[in-house]
Write a protein that holds these residues in place. Sequence first.
Motif, PDB file in Angstrom:
ATOM      1  N   PHE A 410      62.132  16.548  89.154  1.00 29.76           N
ATOM      2  CA  PHE A 410      63.149  16.615  90.206  1.00 29.76           C
ATOM      3  C   PHE A 410      62.689  15.866  91.451  1.00 29.76           C
ATOM      4  CE2 PHE A 410      64.873  18.732  94.001  1.00 29.76           C
ATOM      5  CZ  PHE A 410      66.230  18.514  93.790  1.00 29.76           C
ATOM      6  N   PHE A 411      61.424  16.022  91.837  1.00 30.17           N
ATOM      7  CA  PHE A 411      60.927  15.365  93.037  1.00 30.17           C
ATOM      8  C   PHE A 411      60.955  13.846  92.884  1.00 30.17           C
ATOM      9  CE2 PHE A 411      57.424  13.459  95.463  1.00 30.17           C
ATOM     10  CZ  PHE A 411      57.780  13.851  96.746  1.00 30.17           C
ATOM     11  N   ARG A 412      60.533  13.341  91.719  1.00 28.10           N
ATOM     12  CA  ARG A 412      60.527  11.892  91.506  1.00 28.10           C
ATOM     13  C   ARG A 412      61.941  11.318  91.515  1.00 28.10           C
ATOM     14  NH1 ARG A 412      55.945  13.793  89.105  1.00 28.10           N
ATOM     15  NH2 ARG A 412      54.109  12.429  89.098  1.00 28.10           N
ATOM     16  N   VAL A 413      62.866  12.005  90.840  1.00 27.69           N
ATOM     17  CA  VAL A 413      64.261  11.542  90.812  1.00 27.69           C
ATOM     18  C   VAL A 413      64.851  11.589  92.216  1.00 27.69           C
ATOM     19  CG1 VAL A 413      66.579  12.030  89.945  1.00 27.69           C
ATOM     20  CG2 VAL A 413      64.617  12.202  88.412  1.00 27.69           C
ATOM     21  N   LYS A 414      64.577  12.648  92.923  1.00 28.19           N
ATOM     22  CA  LYS A 414      65.085  12.813  94.292  1.00 28.19           C
ATOM     23  C   LYS A 414      64.580  11.683  95.191  1.00 28.19           C
ATOM     24  CE  LYS A 414      65.116  16.210  98.070  1.00 28.19           C
ATOM     25  NZ  LYS A 414      64.577  17.526  98.509  1.00 28.19           N
ATOM     26  N   SER A 415      63.327  11.283  95.032  1.00 27.66           N
ATOM     27  CA  SER A 415      62.751  10.207  95.843  1.00 27.66           C
ATOM     28  C   SER A 415      63.443   8.878  95.561  1.00 27.66           C
ATOM     29  CB  SER A 415      61.251  10.087  95.576  1.00 27.66           C
ATOM     30  OG  SER A 415      60.569  11.267  95.928  1.00 27.66           O
ATOM     31  N   VAL A 416      63.666   8.578  94.277  1.00 29.81           N
ATOM     32  CA  VAL A 416      64.307   7.310  93.896  1.00 29.81           C
ATOM     33  C   VAL A 416      65.745   7.264  94.396  1.00 29.81           C
ATOM     34  CG1 VAL A 416      65.087   5.900  91.958  1.00 29.81           C
ATOM     35  CG2 VAL A 416      62.823   6.946  91.890  1.00 29.81           C
ATOM     36  N   ILE A 417      66.487   8.350  94.208  1.00 29.12           N
ATOM     37  CA  ILE A 417      67.886   8.389  94.645  1.00 29.12           C
ATOM     38  C   ILE A 417      67.970   8.265  96.161  1.00 29.12           C
ATOM     39  CG2 ILE A 417      69.977   9.783  94.743  1.00 29.12           C
ATOM     40  CD1 ILE A 417      69.256   8.558  91.985  1.00 29.12           C
ATOM     41  N   SER A 418      67.066   8.928  96.865  1.00 27.45           N
ATOM     42  CA  SER A 418      67.041   8.821  98.323  1.00 27.45           C
ATOM     43  C   SER A 418      66.784   7.388  98.750  1.00 27.45           C
ATOM     44  CB  SER A 418      65.958   9.743  98.892  1.00 27.45           C
ATOM     45  OG  SER A 418      65.811   9.558 100.275  1.00 27.45           O
ATOM     46  N   GLN A 419      65.854   6.725  98.069  1.00 22.34           N
ATOM     47  CA  GLN A 419      65.539   5.329  98.372  1.00 22.34           C
ATOM     48  C   GLN A 419      66.733   4.425  98.100  1.00 22.34           C
ATOM     49  OE1 GLN A 419      62.757   2.908  95.819  1.00 22.34           O
ATOM     50  NE2 GLN A 419      61.460   3.066  97.618  1.00 22.34           N
ATOM     51  N   PHE A 420      67.442   4.674  97.007  1.00 22.17           N
ATOM     52  CA  PHE A 420      68.611   3.861  96.657  1.00 22.17           C
ATOM     53  C   PHE A 420      69.714   4.017  97.702  1.00 22.17           C
ATOM     54  CE2 PHE A 420      72.834   3.662  94.699  1.00 22.17           C
ATOM     55  CZ  PHE A 420      72.839   2.361  94.239  1.00 22.17           C
ATOM     56  N   LEU A 421      69.981   5.263  98.110  1.00 20.99           N
ATOM     57  CA  LEU A 421      71.086   5.518  99.033  1.00 20.99           C
ATOM     58  C   LEU A 421      70.780   5.049 100.448  1.00 20.99           C
ATOM     59  CD1 LEU A 421      72.184   9.090  97.872  1.00 20.99           C
ATOM     60  CD2 LEU A 421      73.295   6.909  97.364  1.00 20.99           C
ATOM     61  N   THR A 422      69.522   5.098 100.842  1.00 22.22           N
ATOM     62  CA  THR A 422      69.173   4.742 102.218  1.00 22.22           C
ATOM     63  C   THR A 422      68.710   3.299 102.382  1.00 22.22           C
ATOM     64  OG1 THR A 422      66.898   5.551 101.913  1.00 22.22           O
ATOM     65  CG2 THR A 422      68.529   7.115 102.762  1.00 22.22           C
ATOM     66  N   GLN A 423      68.310   2.638 101.278  1.00 20.46           N
ATOM     67  CA  GLN A 423      67.806   1.272 101.384  1.00 20.46           C
ATOM     68  C   GLN A 423      68.616   0.273 100.573  1.00 20.46           C
ATOM     69  OE1 GLN A 423      63.496   0.927 100.988  1.00 20.46           O
ATOM     70  NE2 GLN A 423      63.229   3.063 101.563  1.00 20.46           N
ATOM     71  N   ALA A 424      68.789   0.527  99.274  1.00 16.11           N
ATOM     72  CA  ALA A 424      69.474  -0.445  98.422  1.00 16.11           C
ATOM     73  C   ALA A 424      70.970  -0.525  98.709  1.00 16.11           C
ATOM     74  CB  ALA A 424      69.232  -0.100  96.950  1.00 16.11           C
ATOM     75  N   MET A 425      71.640   0.620  98.780  1.00 16.91           N
ATOM     76  CA  MET A 425      73.092   0.618  98.943  1.00 16.91           C
ATOM     77  C   MET A 425      73.539   0.014 100.268  1.00 16.91           C
ATOM     78  SD  MET A 425      75.512   1.225  96.944  1.00 16.91           S
ATOM     79  CE  MET A 425      77.189   0.689  97.294  1.00 16.91           C
TER      80      MET A 425
END
Length: 559
Positions: A410-425
């Motif tokens: 959960f922590f790893r997935v949460k980190s990646v999704i947070s990175q995607f929403l705040t940086q990639a998107m």
Amino acid sequence: MLNEASRMNQRVVLVGLESVGKTSLFSFLTEQRTGEEVNAKGSTVYLKEQKLDSFTVVDTPGLRMDDSETYHAVREEINRADHVLLTIKGTHFQEEFEFLRPLLAKGSFCSTLLVTFVDRMTESTRNKLKNYVIRHKLNVVFLSPTDKTKQRRQQIITSIKEGKSLTLDARNKLASIHIDPTHPKKNWYENRILGVPLAILSIFLMFGLPIFLAYHFSSVTEDLIKQVVINPVIALSTNWPEFLQILFAGDYGLFTLGLYSFIWAFPVVLFISIASAITDDAGIKDQIIDTLDPWMKKIGLHGQDLVPILTGFGCNVVAVHQTRGCSLKTRKQCVSLLSFGSACSYQIGATLSIFQVAQLQWLFIPYLLTLFIVGVLHNRIWFPIKDIKWARYFKTQRTFLQKPSYQGVFFRVKSVISQFLTQAMPIFLMICLIAALLDYTHILTYLTGIVTPVMTMIGAPPEASAGLIFSMIRKDGILLFNEGNGALLNMMSAGTIFVLVYLASTLSACLVTLWTIVKELKGRIALSLFVKQFITSIVSSMVILLILNLAVALHLKVF
């Protein structure tokens, strides 16, 4: 002992070699908070910070014995620290402690030794170490995946707040104890015959299956979002001023292309992050890296560099961010290879669509093979291997396989999704704005005229220029080759379509990825990588075209 005032806002730094469980410890201490990524002072090394009530936890990158810049950056962070959490594997206690011990030699910080993978030690070595620590009253905390309880977390926090430390005498005592290393049992990945095929199959399951599932999920979701959001917005915008209509509901609008980007990118990132988190927490990813490491060294990379290259098949932007985990000696090479040869989900979907419309679906596998082969040659030509002395750490410490934990995944997935929403998107949305402005000002019309000679050279009609231009903005821009429900493709031979799609895929990374590379590696390095990729793409396209023309002249059936 620290006074009450000095205990507030302490800087607590996690330090250790790779694969010691620091990521799990960071999530454990911060109670699943992902933290914020920042640069280490005076370097390009990235840290992760999370503020808690009375202190800030800093997760430093895992140290490698061949990465001096990271070592120096971590040492600087230790010098700024109030408390250091030195993390080592109990299974390799002696060698890891000897490597990390010099980091504690100077400074006025407090320190706690965290020993992980205690459950993997033999009973005799575990009891020997624990009894030694109890007898000499050393500031050591023992941890295992099944023993991350509130009491254990409180034990670490108490050690920090009370300013406990490993004194010089304590460090000398720990250095004097002899603890035999514990090695995992050999598994199928280490089989000389089956290891490599198993690693490749695991990679397919890790990335191929999530992309397959995400593709079908996005296909269904796209129709729903079109009906509920996109089409109503387009209908509503008909009475808006032209500029606002193009900006929000045009071909590159925020509510059309921007939302479309999210629909196709987010499921890929989500499913791949879940698969990657499971294999990472279970130790499978390390097994794959170790198995394929000798093959990666043949192209001047490390096995660890394989992770972002494969992630690039989901999203190049996330993959470029993941290269922060690469050795600083190989990061540029890794970014170069993923930029050239890792076809992102947009590119894969668009390519499949083009080949399907052209009734040439069988070209997809040769297309991927060509990307891989030319990508490897590209790296070997531009980044020759120069007597790189790789660390032996990964060879001597084989990874333990274990059951993945819900908290770790959960922590790893949460980190990646947070990175995607705040940086990639946000970058995706910014590109939509730029493309919409270019469309509104008719600049794209002039740009397409510039590449018309290239179209003539490869035997493609001038109408295909727009697809090539838009592929440099976004990789799914090659969908413009489908113009007229396949009418444009029907004007070209199979060989021309193949070369055109290959050229559009490799001429440049999309603007989103280029912008990310600029932010990660700075403008000069990004420009150098762009020029090298541009040259390789043009030259290799001409070589492929020459081979195809030669085959036609010799009446050989290639396509």
